[in-house]
Design an enzyme around this catalytic site. Structure first.
Site, short mmCIF file in Angstrom:
data_model
loop_
_atom_site.label_atom_id
_atom_site.label_comp_id
_atom_site.label_asym_id
_atom_site.label_seq_id
_atom_site.Cartn_x
_atom_site.Cartn_y
_atom_site.Cartn_z
N GLY A 69 0.82 -1.15 0.12
CA GLY A 69 0.13 0.00 0.11
C GLY A 69 0.99 1.26 -0.02
N GLY A 71 1.86 4.89 1.77
CA GLY A 71 2.09 5.62 3.21
C GLY A 71 2.31 7.21 2.88
CD GLU A 72 2.94 11.85 6.74
OE1 GLU A 72 3.28 13.05 6.85
OE2 GLU A 72 2.83 11.07 7.81
CG PHE A 73 7.13 9.87 4.81
CD1 PHE A 73 7.53 11.29 4.60
CD2 PHE A 73 6.84 9.44 6.01
CE1 PHE A 73 7.63 11.98 5.78
CE2 PHE A 73 6.75 10.17 7.18
CZ PHE A 73 7.18 11.39 6.96
N GLY A 74 5.61 7.19 1.00
CA GLY A 74 5.88 6.68 -0.23
C GLY A 74 5.37 4.92 -0.03
CB VAL A 76 3.70 0.20 3.09
CG1 VAL A 76 4.16 -0.88 4.10
CG2 VAL A 76 3.92 1.52 3.77
CE LYS A 94 5.78 2.74 8.10
NZ LYS A 94 5.83 3.68 9.06
CG ASP A 199 -2.26 8.38 15.73
OD1 ASP A 199 -3.14 8.73 16.02
OD2 ASP A 199 -1.61 8.66 14.49
CG ASP A 217 1.79 5.63 12.70
OD1 ASP A 217 2.51 6.54 12.78
OD2 ASP A 217 1.12 5.48 11.60
#
Length: 349
Positions: A69, A71-74, A76, A94, A199, A217
């Site tokens: 999938g 992620g925020e940066f790139g 996974v 990641k 979080d 996370d």
């Protein structure tokens, strides 16, 4: 041996060998003391934190097999890590998007610097990072500069919320409590290291093939001040996951281990409801107003009273009245040893 100065204190370090991996540990540590988390943001050069708390992996030792999938940066990904002298290991990878800014790179690697300080059965384990840039050709990154990577242990069942929704109604009370116990044990370890997650939610818990749950996370995480009785970390901005966040953290942006306990109560509710959304389709403002007026989530269907009572304890308005994570672990251990205490069901409210 190396010597490192941080925050005005001098800590002497030696290299220790852990299953063939290199890591730094304090040379002198008082008996019975617990290592304290060091916020990478306190380093003048964030790259120093990366070097100190992570292990560099040669990119040639990594094979990417599939993309799980984004992620925020790139991406996974799932892949294999070749460790000389050992069997190939399945890992999660990641990657940082090509063309990311220097700030993106440092934010990305700061999470690894946080993760690399932890070693607990219920916290996701960092295998290492790839930071040395090389040109290569490997699917799905054909003929381009090797992306920066964070390599962690692979968790076959993915995030806890999705896993529960996909397996609605299939687990016994003891299995569900076992999951909750694992999460509380991981949080006990983190809180003892003076670490606040900020979080904690089922989406940020990963599950392996043996149903072991691990806290993951660490993008929003910060340390707690050690010189106060109820050390708080105050943030100046950023998004807050309202449905999981304690009232004092929403109102004053004060995050402590006690606000993590509030979030943990919501995670318990997610587990018992098999991944239902806390407060359903309410707006964030409706959630804030209701909680402020004393509303608390009702017991999910077929929830033992003892479990819902523990949730309510975690949701005490006064943060000092909430149980500590070590007490939560003991309570869940007691329920696992004496399952007859789970027979009485909580009444729907």
């Amino acid at each position: 041996m190396e010597t490192q100065t941080n925050g005005g204190s001098l800590s002497r370090l030696i290299w220790a060998d852990r299953m063939g991996e290199k890591m730094t540990v304090p040379l002198f540590q008082p008996p019975g003391s617990i290592k304290s988390y060091i916020d990478p943001h306190t380093y003048e050069d964030p790259n120093q934190a990366v070097r100190e708390f992570t292990r560099e992996i040669d990119s040639s030792h990594i094979t990417i097999e599939s993309v799980l999938g984004g992620g925020e940066f790139g991406d996974v990904c799932k892949g294999k890590l070749r460790v000389p002298g050992r069997q190939d290991m399945t890992v999660a990878i990641k990657t940082l998007k090509p063309g990311a800014t220097e700030k993106n790179r440092l934010d990305f690697l700061t999470e690894a610097s946080i993760m690399g300080q932890f070693e607990d059965a219920n916290v996701i384990f960092l295998e290492g990072v790839v930071t040395k840039m090389k040109f290569f050709s490997i699917w799905p990154y054909q003929s381009e500069c090797h992306p920066i990577m964070i390599v962690t242990e692979y968790m076959a069942n993915g995030s806890l919320d999705t896993f529960l929704r996909n397996n609605d109604g299939t687990f016994s009370y003891l299995q569900l409590i076992g999951m909750m116990r694992g999460i509380s044990s991981g949080m006990k370890y983190l809180s003892e290291m003076s670490y606040v997650h900020r979080d904690l939610a089922a989406r940020n818990i990963l599950v392996n093939e043996h149903l072991v749950c691990k806290v993951a996370d660490f993008g929003l995480s910060r340390e707690v001040e050690n010189d106060t009785t109820d050390g708080a970390y105050t943030t100046k901005g950023g998004k807050i996951p309202v449905r999981w966040t304690a009232p004092e953290a929403i109102a004053f942006r004060k995050f402590t281990s006690a606000s993590d306990v509030w979030s943990y109560g919501v995670v318990m509710w997610e587990v018992m409801s098999y991944g239902e959304r806390p407060y359903w389709n309410w707006s964030n403002q409706d959630v804030i107003k209701a909680v402020e007026k004393g509303y608390r989530l009702p017991p999910p269907m077929d929830c033992p009273e003892a479990i819902h009572q523990l949730m309510l304890d975690c949701w005490q308005r006064e943060r000092n009245h909430r149980p500590k994570f070590n007490a939560i672990v003991k309570t869940l251990d007691k329920l696992i040893r004496a399952p007859e205490l789970l027979r009485k069901m909580a009444k729907p409210r």
